[in-house]
Design an enzyme around this catalytic site. Structure first.
Site, PDB file in Angstrom:
ATOM      1  CG  ASP A 118      -0.286  -0.231   2.527  1.00 19.77           C
ATOM      2  OD1 ASP A 118       0.864   0.220   2.718  1.00 19.77           O
ATOM      3  OD2 ASP A 118      -0.911  -0.865   3.405  1.00 19.77           O
ATOM      4  CG  HIS A 133       4.549  -9.710  -0.466  1.00 17.50           C
ATOM      5  ND1 HIS A 133       3.728 -10.127   0.570  1.00 17.50           N
ATOM      6  CD2 HIS A 133       5.581 -10.601  -0.476  1.00 17.50           C
ATOM      7  CE1 HIS A 133       4.251 -11.203   1.148  1.00 17.50           C
ATOM      8  NE2 HIS A 133       5.375 -11.509   0.523  1.00 17.50           N
ATOM      9  CB  SER A 203      -0.799 -14.146   9.967  1.00 15.32           C
ATOM     10  OG  SER A 203      -0.472 -14.112   8.598  1.00 15.32           O
TER      11      SER A 203
HETATM   12  N1  APR Z   1      -2.051  -4.249  15.150  1.00 12.36           N
HETATM   13  C1  APR Z   1      -1.244  -5.334  15.183  1.00 12.36           C
HETATM   14  N2  APR Z   1      -1.540  -6.495  14.574  1.00 12.36           N
HETATM   15  C2  APR Z   1      -2.713  -6.560  13.909  1.00 12.36           C
HETATM   16  C3  APR Z   1      -3.617  -5.465  13.843  1.00 12.36           C
HETATM   17  C4  APR Z   1      -3.249  -4.264  14.509  1.00 12.36           C
HETATM   18  N3  APR Z   1      -4.019  -3.191  14.502  1.00 12.36           N
HETATM   19  N4  APR Z   1      -4.689  -5.859  13.102  1.00 12.36           N
HETATM   20  C5  APR Z   1      -4.464  -7.119  12.724  1.00 12.36           C
HETATM   21  N5  APR Z   1      -3.271  -7.560  13.212  1.00 12.36           N
HETATM   22  C6  APR Z   1      -2.599  -8.837  12.994  1.00 12.36           C
HETATM   23  C7  APR Z   1      -3.528 -10.029  12.910  1.00 12.36           C
HETATM   24  O1  APR Z   1      -3.713 -10.606  14.206  1.00 12.36           O
HETATM   25  C8  APR Z   1      -2.736 -10.950  11.974  1.00 12.36           C
HETATM   26  O2  APR Z   1      -1.848 -11.783  12.714  1.00 12.36           O
HETATM   27  O3  APR Z   1      -1.999  -8.722  11.732  1.00 12.36           O
HETATM   28  C9  APR Z   1      -1.901 -10.002  11.127  1.00 12.36           C
HETATM   29  C10 APR Z   1      -2.382  -9.847   9.707  1.00 12.36           C
HETATM   30  O4  APR Z   1      -2.180 -11.076   9.075  1.00 12.36           O
HETATM   31  P1  APR Z   1      -2.374 -11.279   7.499  1.00 12.36           P
HETATM   32  O5  APR Z   1      -3.684 -10.719   7.058  1.00 12.36           O
HETATM   33  O6  APR Z   1      -2.082 -12.717   7.239  1.00 12.36           O
HETATM   34  O7  APR Z   1      -1.281 -10.339   6.859  1.00 12.36           O
HETATM   35  P2  APR Z   1       0.223 -10.637   6.487  1.00 12.36           P
HETATM   36  O8  APR Z   1       0.905 -11.438   7.539  1.00 12.36           O
HETATM   37  O9  APR Z   1       0.798  -9.326   6.111  1.00 12.36           O
HETATM   38  O10 APR Z   1       0.066 -11.530   5.189  1.00 12.36           O
HETATM   39  C11 APR Z   1       1.200 -11.847   4.457  1.00 12.36           C
HETATM   40  O11 APR Z   1      -0.091 -12.733   2.656  1.00 12.36           O
HETATM   41  O12 APR Z   1      -2.180 -11.909   2.287  1.00 12.36           O
HETATM   42  C12 APR Z   1      -0.955 -12.167   1.678  1.00 12.36           C
HETATM   43  O13 APR Z   1       0.504 -11.109   0.164  1.00 12.36           O
HETATM   44  C13 APR Z   1      -0.369 -10.867   1.238  1.00 12.36           C
HETATM   45  O14 APR Z   1       1.488  -9.617   2.102  1.00 12.36           O
HETATM   46  C14 APR Z   1       0.429 -10.467   2.465  1.00 12.36           C
HETATM   47  C15 APR Z   1       0.930 -11.809   2.990  1.00 12.36           C
END
Ligand code: APR
Length: 265
Positions: A118, A133, A203
């Site tokens: 983003d 990414h 995550s």
């Molecule tokens: N503060 C801290 N952590 C948060 C918040 C917040 N406000 N809101 C959500 N989270 C945590 C959730 O608990 C979760 O563990 O952020 C994590 C988001 O996880 P994902 O949606 O799996 O995102 P990410 O780990 O960035 O995914 C990795 O996978 O979706 C694809 O390519 C995409 O770059 C992304 C990659």
């Protein structure tokens, strides 16, 4: 190490940063931060793994973000990304992004690695960002991944490259695709040479980014995991700070380099 966090009784979220961690941050020579979708959640950018709203509620993002989905239905995938791009354009960096800008200015060496597409870190003012990414604002050819900056809007969706006729797609890494090699190499180098690694709002399930915190820890760095939930799968030996990154990151910076708040005696 475990942070003590929770509601302060007056509805404000409070995070106590362990004294040991404050010392570690103040003494760190090279700090690496890995961010994920959670870091942008407080800016209103929905993560891939939470329910989508409105028009797109019926689709699973994990099934749209693949080359196969694009080949099956390029219009659907292009339009989904156009919608996400419009969300991102309206979003503003949050206090978590701002705290990382300050951290970059405070420590001798700083590397920010993001899985987010983003561009909010750059808009907040972070200087050097490794985008693992890609970036949703860029467009490239589906056939050979060459970035394209201009094309004619002919009404065809997705549009085509004016030079080769290839369909255009967002310059992001889809499930099953390789990460950009220079970005991954720089991220690995940083992970193996840092003394403090912060994993924020991710995550920790999507490889190879998910292995970076462990690589850093194995190389001797202190690992801090910041997430809404405890994520012991990342590493049980990490310092887990639970809470929104827009609260925890500013608390961390404030604990290490205290600035009196306005109105303090
Ligand atoms: N503060 C801290 N952590 C948060 C918040 C917040 N406000 N809101 C959500 N989270 C945590 C959730 O608990 C979760 O563990 O952020 C994590 C988001 O996880 P994902 O949606 O799996 O995102 P990410 O780990 O960035 O995914 C990795 O996978 O979706 C694809 O390519 C995409 O770059 C992304 C990659």
């Amino acid at each position: 190490m475990q942070g003590n966090d929770g509601d302060d009784g007056e509805g404000r979220y409070r995070v106590d940063i362990p004294a040991e961690l404050v010392e570690t941050i103040r003494k760190a020579r090279h700090v690496v931060v890995l961010t994920g979708a959670g870091t942008s959640a407080e800016s209103g950018v929905p993560t891939f793994r939470e329910a989508q709203t409105g028009l797109w509620a019926q689709y699973d993002p994990q099934e749209l973000a693949t080359p196969q989905a694009f080949q099956r239905n390029p219009r659907l995938v292009w339009e989904w990304y156009a919608w996400r791009r419009s969300l991102v354009a309206r979003a503003q960096p949050n206090p978590g992004h701002a705290a990382l800008v300050e951290l970059e200015q405070r420590v001798p060496q700083f590397t920010l690695i993001t899985q987010n597409v983003d561009g909010l870190h750059q808009r907040a003012g972070s200087q050097r960002v490794i985008e693992l990414h890609g970036n949703i604002a860029r467009t490239k050819r589906f056939d050979d991944h060459v970035v394209v900056e201009k094309w004619k809007e002919t009404g065809e969706v997705p549009p085509r490259c004016p030079t080769t006729g290839s369909l255009l797609r967002p310059d992001v890494v889809w499930f099953g695709e390789m990460l950009p090699e220079p970005a991954l190499r720089a991220a690995m180098d940083a992970a193996t040479t840092c003394d403090l690694f912060l994993s924020v709002g991710t995550s920790g399930v999507v490889q190879p980014a998910a292995s970076l915190p462990l690589i850093a820890q194995q190389a001797g760095a202190t690992l801090v995991v910041i997430n809404l939930d405890v994520t012991p799968h990342v590493s049980p030996r990490a310092c887990h700070l639970c809470g929104p990154s827009g609260v925890v990151l500013p608390s961390l910076v404030q604990a290490a380099w205290p600035v009196e708040e306005k109105g303090d005696a």
